[in-house]
Enzyme design. Structure first.
Site, PDB file in Angstrom:
ATOM      1  N   LEU A   1       8.666  -3.644  -1.228  1.00  0.00           N
ATOM      2  CA  LEU A   1       8.878  -3.120   0.032  1.00  0.00           C
ATOM      3  C   LEU A   1      10.006  -3.782   0.205  1.00  0.00           C
ATOM      4  CD1 LEU A   1       8.383  -0.218   0.733  1.00  0.00           C
ATOM      5  CD2 LEU A   1       7.917  -1.529   2.913  1.00  0.00           C
TER       6      LEU A   1
ATOM      7  N   GLN B   1       2.924   9.381  -1.239  1.00  0.00           N
ATOM      8  CA  GLN B   1       4.058   8.954  -1.072  1.00  0.00           C
ATOM      9  C   GLN B   1       5.247   7.713  -1.194  1.00  0.00           C
ATOM     10  OE1 GLN B   1       5.468   6.926   3.148  1.00  0.00           O
ATOM     11  NE2 GLN B   1       5.585   8.913   3.750  1.00  0.00           N
TER      12      GLN B   1
ATOM     13  N   HIS C   1       3.397   3.851  -2.155  1.00  0.00           N
ATOM     14  CA  HIS C   1       3.424   3.150  -0.804  1.00  0.00           C
ATOM     15  C   HIS C   1       1.851   3.564  -0.383  1.00  0.00           C
ATOM     16  CE1 HIS C   1       5.051   0.708   2.361  1.00  0.00           C
ATOM     17  NE2 HIS C   1       5.022   1.756   2.993  1.00  0.00           N
TER      18      HIS C   1
ATOM     19  N   PHE D   1      13.995   4.745  12.663  1.00  0.00           N
ATOM     20  CA  PHE D   1      13.274   5.004  11.756  1.00  0.00           C
ATOM     21  C   PHE D   1      12.914   6.200  11.196  1.00  0.00           C
ATOM     22  CE2 PHE D   1       9.970   2.456   9.176  1.00  0.00           C
ATOM     23  CZ  PHE D   1      10.205   1.536   9.537  1.00  0.00           C
TER      24      PHE D   1
ATOM     25  N   ARG E   1       4.764  10.985   5.250  1.00  0.00           N
ATOM     26  CA  ARG E   1       3.995  10.653   6.704  1.00  0.00           C
ATOM     27  C   ARG E   1       5.011   9.457   7.447  1.00  0.00           C
ATOM     28  NH1 ARG E   1       3.408   4.662   7.723  1.00  0.00           N
ATOM     29  NH2 ARG E   1       3.208   4.316   5.675  1.00  0.00           N
TER      30      ARG E   1
ATOM     31  N   GLU F   1      11.650   0.437   5.819  1.00  0.00           N
ATOM     32  CA  GLU F   1      12.512   1.202   6.275  1.00  0.00           C
ATOM     33  C   GLU F   1      13.483   0.885   7.614  1.00  0.00           C
ATOM     34  OE1 GLU F   1      11.066   5.742   5.753  1.00  0.00           O
ATOM     35  OE2 GLU F   1      11.587   5.444   8.594  1.00  0.00           O
TER      36      GLU F   1
ATOM     37  N   HIS G   1       8.014   5.680  -1.380  1.00  0.00           N
ATOM     38  CA  HIS G   1       8.331   5.056  -0.701  1.00  0.00           C
ATOM     39  C   HIS G   1      10.110   4.705  -1.039  1.00  0.00           C
ATOM     40  CE1 HIS G   1      10.714   1.809   2.730  1.00  0.00           C
ATOM     41  NE2 HIS G   1       8.943   2.275   2.876  1.00  0.00           N
TER      42      HIS G   1
ATOM     43  N   SER H   1       1.570   4.626  10.494  1.00  0.00           N
ATOM     44  CA  SER H   1       0.750   4.407   9.980  1.00  0.00           C
ATOM     45  C   SER H   1      -0.392   3.160  10.964  1.00  0.00           C
ATOM     46  CB  SER H   1       0.389   3.730   8.967  1.00  0.00           C
ATOM     47  OG  SER H   1      -0.880   3.407   8.590  1.00  0.00           O
TER      48      SER H   1
ATOM     49  N   ARG I   1      10.707   9.917   3.460  1.00  0.00           N
ATOM     50  CA  ARG I   1      10.620   9.580   2.500  1.00  0.00           C
ATOM     51  C   ARG I   1      10.700  10.593   1.783  1.00  0.00           C
ATOM     52  NH1 ARG I   1       7.062   4.690   5.084  1.00  0.00           N
ATOM     53  NH2 ARG I   1       8.509   3.835   6.606  1.00  0.00           N
TER      54      ARG I   1
HETATM   55  C1  LIG Z   1       4.515  -3.377   2.343  1.00  0.00           C
HETATM   56  C2  LIG Z   1       3.890  -2.457   3.355  1.00  0.00           C
HETATM   57  C3  LIG Z   1       4.385  -2.458   4.462  1.00  0.00           C
HETATM   58  C4  LIG Z   1       3.942  -1.161   5.558  1.00  0.00           C
HETATM   59  N1  LIG Z   1       4.627  -1.003   6.854  1.00  0.00           N
HETATM   60  C5  LIG Z   1       4.513  -0.435   7.677  1.00  0.00           C
HETATM   61  C6  LIG Z   1       5.751  -0.220   9.056  1.00  0.00           C
HETATM   62  O1  LIG Z   1       6.289  -0.925   8.911  1.00  0.00           O
HETATM   63  N2  LIG Z   1       4.465   0.248   9.565  1.00  0.00           N
HETATM   64  C7  LIG Z   1       3.495   1.450   9.297  1.00  0.00           C
HETATM   65  O2  LIG Z   1       2.632   2.180  10.402  1.00  0.00           O
HETATM   66  N3  LIG Z   1       3.574   1.159   7.396  1.00  0.00           N
HETATM   67  C8  LIG Z   1       3.262   0.217   7.681  1.00  0.00           C
HETATM   68  N4  LIG Z   1       2.446   0.376   6.310  1.00  0.00           N
HETATM   69  C9  LIG Z   1       1.689   0.869   6.089  1.00  0.00           C
HETATM   70  C10 LIG Z   1       0.739   0.606   6.337  1.00  0.00           C
HETATM   71  O3  LIG Z   1       0.241  -1.014   6.227  1.00  0.00           O
HETATM   72  C11 LIG Z   1      -0.829   0.780   6.096  1.00  0.00           C
HETATM   73  O4  LIG Z   1      -1.272   2.027   5.866  1.00  0.00           O
HETATM   74  C12 LIG Z   1      -1.687  -0.251   7.127  1.00  0.00           C
HETATM   75  O5  LIG Z   1      -1.952  -1.029   7.503  1.00  0.00           O
HETATM   76  C13 LIG Z   1      -3.681   0.132   6.591  1.00  0.00           C
HETATM   77  O6  LIG Z   1      -4.447  -0.296   7.189  1.00  0.00           O
HETATM   78  P1  LIG Z   1      -5.946   0.182   7.207  1.00  0.00           P
HETATM   79  O7  LIG Z   1      -6.843  -0.789   8.566  1.00  0.00           O
HETATM   80  O8  LIG Z   1      -5.973   1.080   6.856  1.00  0.00           O
HETATM   81  O9  LIG Z   1      -6.615  -0.757   5.605  1.00  0.00           O
HETATM   82  P2  LIG Z   1      -6.055  -2.305   5.032  1.00  0.00           P
HETATM   83  O10 LIG Z   1      -4.960  -3.151   6.065  1.00  0.00           O
HETATM   84  O11 LIG Z   1      -5.347  -2.318   3.679  1.00  0.00           O
HETATM   85  O12 LIG Z   1      -7.458  -2.863   4.779  1.00  0.00           O
HETATM   86  C14 LIG Z   1      -8.268  -2.802   4.256  1.00  0.00           C
HETATM   87  C15 LIG Z   1      -9.923  -3.676   4.408  1.00  0.00           C
HETATM   88  O13 LIG Z   1     -10.765  -2.898   3.519  1.00  0.00           O
HETATM   89  C16 LIG Z   1     -11.322  -3.769   2.665  1.00  0.00           C
HETATM   90  N5  LIG Z   1     -11.957  -3.095   1.405  1.00  0.00           N
HETATM   91  C17 LIG Z   1     -10.910  -2.776   0.617  1.00  0.00           C
HETATM   92  N6  LIG Z   1     -12.607  -2.007   0.147  1.00  0.00           N
HETATM   93  C18 LIG Z   1     -13.031  -2.875   0.573  1.00  0.00           C
HETATM   94  C19 LIG Z   1     -14.794  -3.099  -0.551  1.00  0.00           C
HETATM   95  N7  LIG Z   1     -15.289  -1.820  -1.340  1.00  0.00           N
HETATM   96  N8  LIG Z   1     -15.419  -3.848   0.556  1.00  0.00           N
HETATM   97  C20 LIG Z   1     -15.039  -4.631   1.355  1.00  0.00           C
HETATM   98  N9  LIG Z   1     -14.605  -4.632   2.209  1.00  0.00           N
HETATM   99  C21 LIG Z   1     -13.196  -3.773   1.126  1.00  0.00           C
HETATM  100  C22 LIG Z   1     -10.068  -4.951   3.093  1.00  0.00           C
HETATM  101  O14 LIG Z   1     -10.838  -6.491   2.687  1.00  0.00           O
HETATM  102  C23 LIG Z   1      -9.567  -4.820   3.621  1.00  0.00           C
HETATM  103  O15 LIG Z   1      -9.742  -5.842   4.819  1.00  0.00           O
HETATM  104  C24 LIG Z   1       2.898  -0.921   5.308  1.00  0.00           C
HETATM  105  C25 LIG Z   1       2.620  -0.875   4.488  1.00  0.00           C
HETATM  106  C26 LIG Z   1       2.833  -1.587   3.000  1.00  0.00           C
HETATM  107  C27 LIG Z   1       2.093  -1.376   1.371  1.00  0.00           C
END
Ligand SMILES: Cc1cc2nc3c(=O)[nH]c(=O)nc-3n(C[C@H](O)[C@H](O)[C@H](O)COP(=O)(O)OP(=O)(O)OC[C@H]3O[C@@H](n4cnc5c(N)ncnc54)[C@H](O)[C@@H]3O)c2cc1C
Length: 578
Positions: A249, A237, A350, A117, A392, A252, A239, A397, A283
């Protein structure tokens, strides 16, 4: 009257960070997860490529090399104590997920397989290393399913499709949240000893983004409106491989498996920008290179406005087996077969490096001096520990959410076990009730749809990969106008059941706040570092800018900035060559 629920710990958000925290808290104290989305619909489920840990299953590796790559990738802005914790705990975190049942891809001998990666190298930048553990290109989906099962096993209670609108504070201590039940329009108070925010990112402020529709910065938005600071908001960031025009997306992992970026002349242009690791540079560097290629007329297509991701030399079996989803995306959305031709791509918004500042146990900082907010925690993309600094690395992440979700969950449970439930503030839900009533009673002469799409266009044009003082000043002026127009909107649908117009209206308000915080922080930082590139200040200025920004909303006028020193460690800033 709002319904009142009592818990020891309440977690807002059911993505990877929220569920990992809930699992620890749920084992120790009475815990609820309150989430806007059904848990497994969280954006973590869209993560494709992998989660890194120096397991050394396929090639020689060490957690110190991983830490070095993370610090260098961050353009030296990451706090090195937090990076050491993350990289050191990575190995155990992956093995723990494996024991919970996560179906990682395997090597022929049955070990967890690993792939390359961007920015991950062996021996301090010598060559790319295979460090990302993965489950095809559905790693996040598997993490989310695995953690959700475990949370259910340990009796965590879930409130799905509850939209959190406010944080309850008593004398600077957190004592709960106010949430709106989307199915009924009722308000609920969650009275708790400790609260953890894990609400994810806010990429939806940009026109081209990989982020899901609901990633609107609600958590940081609530915090910002409470007068608490946000950290490093200027660093967002992009991507390098989002599908042309759509931003969806292409992981990578494609380049990790051997895909190559080409310009209109068929040139592998990354050889010029990063001679050692080429297409696998971090990135920020690759996205910037793409912008320069397009600016200098070497973009592909009739409008010369995209580049090509070339998978034609990758073994077709690898493409079909290890990258099935992204292959399907190219076929479905652009009618392009990656096995036969280059896929049109552009940089796509991203990941938010900035967010709610926390210490290494997830506890939220009240200011740039490092004072803590008792009873309040944050983890995941909405938080800023800071392990990613100004940029990042891919796969860091999923690691961050698991490591700091776990630490935050343990810390909040310990806090909840040793503290009493505080009294609720006097006006508990009154201010939220008044706010919701006002939204439905506004003049209604402006359209929220237009405000949202103008915001996305302005941010994309003026505050994305390349920035100048002029472009940021224009963006700020545009945001001010949009904020003003927003006060003249109205939610016309008054139905209480699944009022998505109301939900989207509130989300837009948070996006406008996040955009303001980003642009004000970016305008002040007169240097280039990681994802923040100023065409009018192209150098990194460590003497003056090796520090984190803290932005705080004030009652009148523009938000205010303060700065906090970076926690240094083994690695001194050097020129960032790849
Ligand atoms: C398409 C894509 C591919 C990716 N691929 C990778 C990868 O391969 N490897 C890597 O390391 N990272 C990757 N990332 C980044 C990584 O997936 C995210 O940064 C990470 O999953 C975020 O996790 P989180 O738990 O912080 O938030 P999220 O998974 O976004 O969850 C947020 C939660 O908050 C809740 N929420 C939001 N607002 C409110 C509110 N007002 N009230 C109640 N609940 C709320 C939502 O319901 C949800 O459950 C990728 C991101 C994307 C978009």
């Amino acid at each position: 009257m709002a319904q009142v629920h009592e818990y020891d710990s309440v977690i807002v958000g059911a993505g990877g960070a929220g569920l990992r925290a809930a699992l620890e808290a749920g084992k120790r104290v009475k815990t609820a997860v309150v989430s806007k989305l059904y848990p497994t619909r969280s954006h973590t489920g869209a993560a494709q490529g992998g989660m890194c840990a120096a397991l050394a299953n396929v090639e020689d590796d060490s957690w110190e090399w991983h830490a070095f790559d993370t610090v260098k990738g961050s353009d030296f802005l990451a706090d090195q104590d937090a990076v050491d914790i993350m990289c050191n705990e990575a190995v155990a975190s992956v093995l723990e997920l494996e024991r919970m049942g996560l179906p990682f891809n395997r090597t022929p001998e049955g070990k967890i397989d690993q792939r390359r990666f961007g920015g991950h190298t062996r021996d301090h930048g010598e060559a790319p290393v295979k460090r990302a553990c993965y489950a095809a290109d559905r790693t996040g989906h598997m993490i989310l399913q695995t953690l959700y099962q475990q949370c259910n096993k340990y009796g965590v209670e879930f409130y799905d499709e509850f939209f959190v609108l406010d944080l309850l504070m008593v004398d600077g201590h957190c004592s709960g949240i106010v949430a709106y039940e989307i199915a009924t329009g009722e308000l609920h108070i969650f009275h708790a000893k400790a609260v953890l925010f894990a609400t994810g990112g806010y990429g939806k402020m940009f026109k081209i983004t990989s982020n899901a529709h609901t990633l609107t910065g609600d958590g940081p938005g609530v915090v910002y409106r409470k007068g608490l600071p946000l950290e490093d908001m200027e660093f967002f960031q992009f991507h390098p491989t989002g599908l042309y025009r759509l931003g969806i997306l292409l992981s990578e992992a494609a380049r990790g498996e051997g895909a190559i970026l080409r310009n209109a002349d068929g040139e592998r242009f990354m050889e010029r920008y990063a001679p050692t690791i080429k297409d696998l540079a971090p990135r920020d560097i690759v996205s910037r290179a793409e912008f320069f290629e397009i600016k200098e007329g070497r973009g592909a297509g009739p409008d010369k406005d995209y580049l090509l991701l070339d998978l034609t030399d990758v073994d077709p079996e690898v493409v079909e087996k290890k990258l099935p989803d992204i292959t399907e995306f190219a076929r479905t959305y652009l009618d392009v077969d990656p096995l036969k031709e280059g896929v049109p791509i552009v940089p796509t918004a991203h990941y938010a490096m900035g967010g709610i500042p926390t210490d290494v146990n997830g506890q939220v900082l009240a200011n740039h001096n490092g004072d803590l907010v008792p009873g309040f925690y944050a983890a995941g993309e909405c938080a800023c520990v800071s392990v990613h600094g100004a940029n990042r690395l891919g796969t860091n992440s999923l690691l961050d959410i698991v490591v700091f979700g776990r630490r935050g969950g343990i810390a909040m449970a310990e806090y909840a076990s040793t503290h009493k439930l505080l009294k609720l503030p006097e006006d508990t839900e009154r201010s939220v009730q008044q706010w919701l009533a006002a939204i439905c009673d506004g003049p209604g002469e402006e359209s929220t749809y237009e405000i949202r799409s103008t915001l996305q266009e302005e941010m994309m044009d003026k505050a994305s990969v390349l920035r100048t003082d002029e472009s940021l000043s224009e963006a700020l002026e545009a945001i001010d106008k949009l904020r003003d127009r927003f006060t003249r909107t109205r939610v016309k649908d008054t139905c209480k059941i699944f009022n998505t117009e109301l939900v989207e209206h509130i989300e837009l308000g948070y996006l406008l706040d996040m955009a303001q915080a980003l642009v004000v922080s970016a305008k002040a930082r007169t240097e280039s570092r990681g994802g923040h590139y100023r065409e009018d200040h192209q150098m990194r200025e460590d003497d003056h800018w090796l520090k984190h920004s803290f932005i705080t909303k004030v009652p009148e006028g523009l938000p205010q900035l303060a700065y906090k020193d970076v926690v240094m460690g083994r690695y001194e800033p050097v020129e960032r060559k790849y």
